[in-house]
Design an enzyme around this catalytic site. Sequence first.
Site, PDB file in Angstrom:
ATOM      1  N   HIS A  83       0.272  -1.408  -0.187  1.00 45.38           N
ATOM      2  CA  HIS A  83      -0.182  -0.117   0.363  1.00 45.38           C
ATOM      3  C   HIS A  83       0.430   1.201  -0.396  1.00 45.38           C
ATOM      4  O   HIS A  83       1.635   1.280   0.534  1.00 45.38           O
ATOM      5  CB  HIS A  83      -1.343   0.103   1.310  1.00 45.38           C
TER       6      HIS A  83
ATOM      7  N   GLU B  29     -11.074   2.428   1.177  1.00 44.19           N
ATOM      8  CA  GLU B  29     -10.811   3.172   2.659  1.00 44.19           C
ATOM      9  C   GLU B  29     -11.586   4.496   2.464  1.00 44.19           C
ATOM     10  O   GLU B  29     -12.268   4.988   3.427  1.00 44.19           O
ATOM     11  CB  GLU B  29      -9.367   3.161   3.571  1.00 44.19           C
TER      12      GLU B  29
HETATM   13  C1  NOJ Z   1      -3.450   2.965   4.675  1.00 44.77           C
HETATM   14  C2  NOJ Z   1      -3.983   1.897   4.111  1.00 44.77           C
HETATM   15  O1  NOJ Z   1      -3.956   2.101   2.314  1.00 44.77           O
HETATM   16  C3  NOJ Z   1      -4.748   1.091   4.546  1.00 44.77           C
HETATM   17  O2  NOJ Z   1      -5.374  -0.152   4.096  1.00 44.77           O
HETATM   18  C4  NOJ Z   1      -4.366   0.677   5.948  1.00 44.77           C
HETATM   19  O3  NOJ Z   1      -5.322   0.189   6.853  1.00 44.77           O
HETATM   20  C5  NOJ Z   1      -3.790   2.063   7.098  1.00 44.77           C
HETATM   21  N1  NOJ Z   1      -2.739   2.845   5.876  1.00 44.77           N
HETATM   22  C6  NOJ Z   1      -2.507   1.687   8.376  1.00 44.77           C
HETATM   23  O4  NOJ Z   1      -2.227   1.555   7.304  1.00 44.77           O
HETATM   24 CA    CA Z   2      -3.654   3.944   1.301  1.00 36.71          CA
END
Ligand code: NOJ
Ligand code: CA
Length: 691
Positions: A471, A496
């Site tokens: 990510h 998200e």
């Molecule tokens: C951003 C990521 O895209 C997400 O999937 C993750 O839960 C958070 N950061 C925390 O690491």
């Molecule tokens: Ca992210």
Amino acid sequence: MNIRTFTLTLACLGAGFMAFAQQKITQTSPDKSIVLEVETTKDGAPAYSITHQGTKILALSRLGLVTREANYASGMKLDTFYTGTQDYTWQTVWGEEESIRDHHNLLKTIWKTSKGQSIAIQFRVFNNAVGFRYELPGDSTVVILDEKTEFALTADHTTWWAPSDWDSNEHTYSNTKISQIDATKHLTDIEPFNQFIPDVRAVQTPVVMKMANGVHVAIAEAALVDYGALHLKADREKFRFSAFVVPTADSTVKSVNKLPFHTPWRTVLINANAGGLLTNRTILNLNEPCPLEGDVSWIKPQKYVGIWWEMHVGKGSWDYQKDGVPHGKHAANTQNVKKYIDFAAKYGFDGVLVEGWNKGWEAWFNTMKPEVFDFTDPYPDYNMSELAAYAKSKKVRIIMHHETSAAVPSYERQMDDAYAYMRRFGMNSVKTGYVGYIQPKGEWHDGQRMVNHFNEVARRTYLNQIMVDMHEPVRPSGLHRTWPNYMASEAARGMEYNAWSKGNAPSHVITLPFTRLLGGPMDYTPGIFETRMNTYDPKKKEIIQSTVANQLALYVTMYSPLQMAADLPENYEKRLDAFQFIRDVPVDWSETRVLNAEIGDFLTVARRERGKNNWFIGSITDETARTLDITLDFLQAGKKYEATIYADGKNAHYQDNPYPVEIRKVQVTKGNKLALKLAAGGGCAIAIRQL
Ligand code: NOJ
Ligand code: CA
């Protein structure tokens, strides 16, 4: 079977400079539909143009590099050229197809400066693309100051673009003419937390255009290794893009490389329609096979659930305590993880992602602390050995999470220990994360330092037989051919954002496959059934702009060998009928067909389960309800199939009625027609099993 034929012809070796000076060198694609012409401009720049079926795709466009030692962008003479052909078929470890043919004609041109310094530009002309790269000989070091590649489009095409941001790919896409590219008109409410947009006229790659005749053109890069990512600056009057390579912390330097060196491939994908882009495999063909021999049977596409969404919706937290006192909201506790393991085992999921298991989350966000996380030190309520034994007994794997908070040197120091720790507890998949401004300070997520870091993580996890999902990395460029353990990455605006921002419009998930996903699979994390965030907090107004049937269809339209069922177990247990599709849908395919597509409007994809005679279809639409007619002409003649159709139910609508899914079974055979009725923001998912 890998059949490889390769012929290389050395043309005109030793002929004088003058003979080439006015000359255009031509290379065509194997089927002759694409013609590449290479020539020298009046001031001595290498230049090229591309024609597709008689229509100019790129007018004369300059090429060149500027290094500390030499200017390879003007005052050059063409010295020599070679031509050749390559045609072979290779097998994927996993993917959208079992095998891929790489058939192209090659043209390698060698140019010299007046001082005799030389550079090669290698072109490969495919039936649906042109790729080229710069190659520098030598045995010392080169400092590359600038890249002068141009892409001179022939008109003010409709373009799908996201702003050039050196620190984030988590943007929505805009759809404008080239002349209207302007990041200031683009910004939405919650923008990526860490961002740096240096020029509002610049875009990231892949950038995709539709010409007046319907032909679609994408500019992308392949095999991004040891160099900054390719972004493009738009000349809005001349409809011309110029390379805008992300620099190092020293803003005057793009990269420092050991010689011999070649840049990543610059590619121009050319397809008669939008759907063609999705099965254009040029980017993979321009990547190298894995350099390491050996067994790859440990690499397995998988579906997973996880302790993840509950933090994004605010039900639980990553951190354990406040002011030294446990606050009781910590989600990654032994009991809760066991609940997810039970759920995964009961419904046939391979993995359980656990975020927030290790110490450090109290001070991780944008703190720029050099040491934040310890990747071998769990919180006190997370019993690693007990959970490892429990997961093993249930035949489920825990998926490790390494949020680095972009403290990169700290992660690099801990990597080997962290991977050994994972192996000790039976884990073979890791999700990494790079939220925050990069350390060392001044480096960018998309710069050479980080590109090398991401590639090193892929290599080092491969050596440890670990699959990786990154990510906040640089967006992918087909390197999963080289490192088949590099299963997926985010590198775009994923699910998200729906939990805590204005979210992703229905058209966003119909734009991603044609843009960001051209370079590789995305961990979008689909499958949210409870689409209203006020379920978790009455004050929240956010909704996921999607019907539940649309969420199901994403498992087929948004390709990834690693797919999450991202919602909470209790939300799935309330809708086991619709959940069945997520349980059944495979994550590895033998063939892929795009049945209809318009970028940002609608998309229908059919894929055959790897090694089996079952097909799965996903169809999605934007804010407009529509009926799409499809023909099942891909089914095998003479065989009978049962199709289970998950369609938007009565009056479904992404804003005010997202939940109804109508499920029915019908018998189908090759050539049958189906009318897919999609609600606004809706979708349709179909599982077709051979009887
Ligand atoms: C951003 C990521 O895209 C997400 O999937 C993750 O839960 C958070 N950061 C925390 O690491
Ligand atoms: Ca992210």
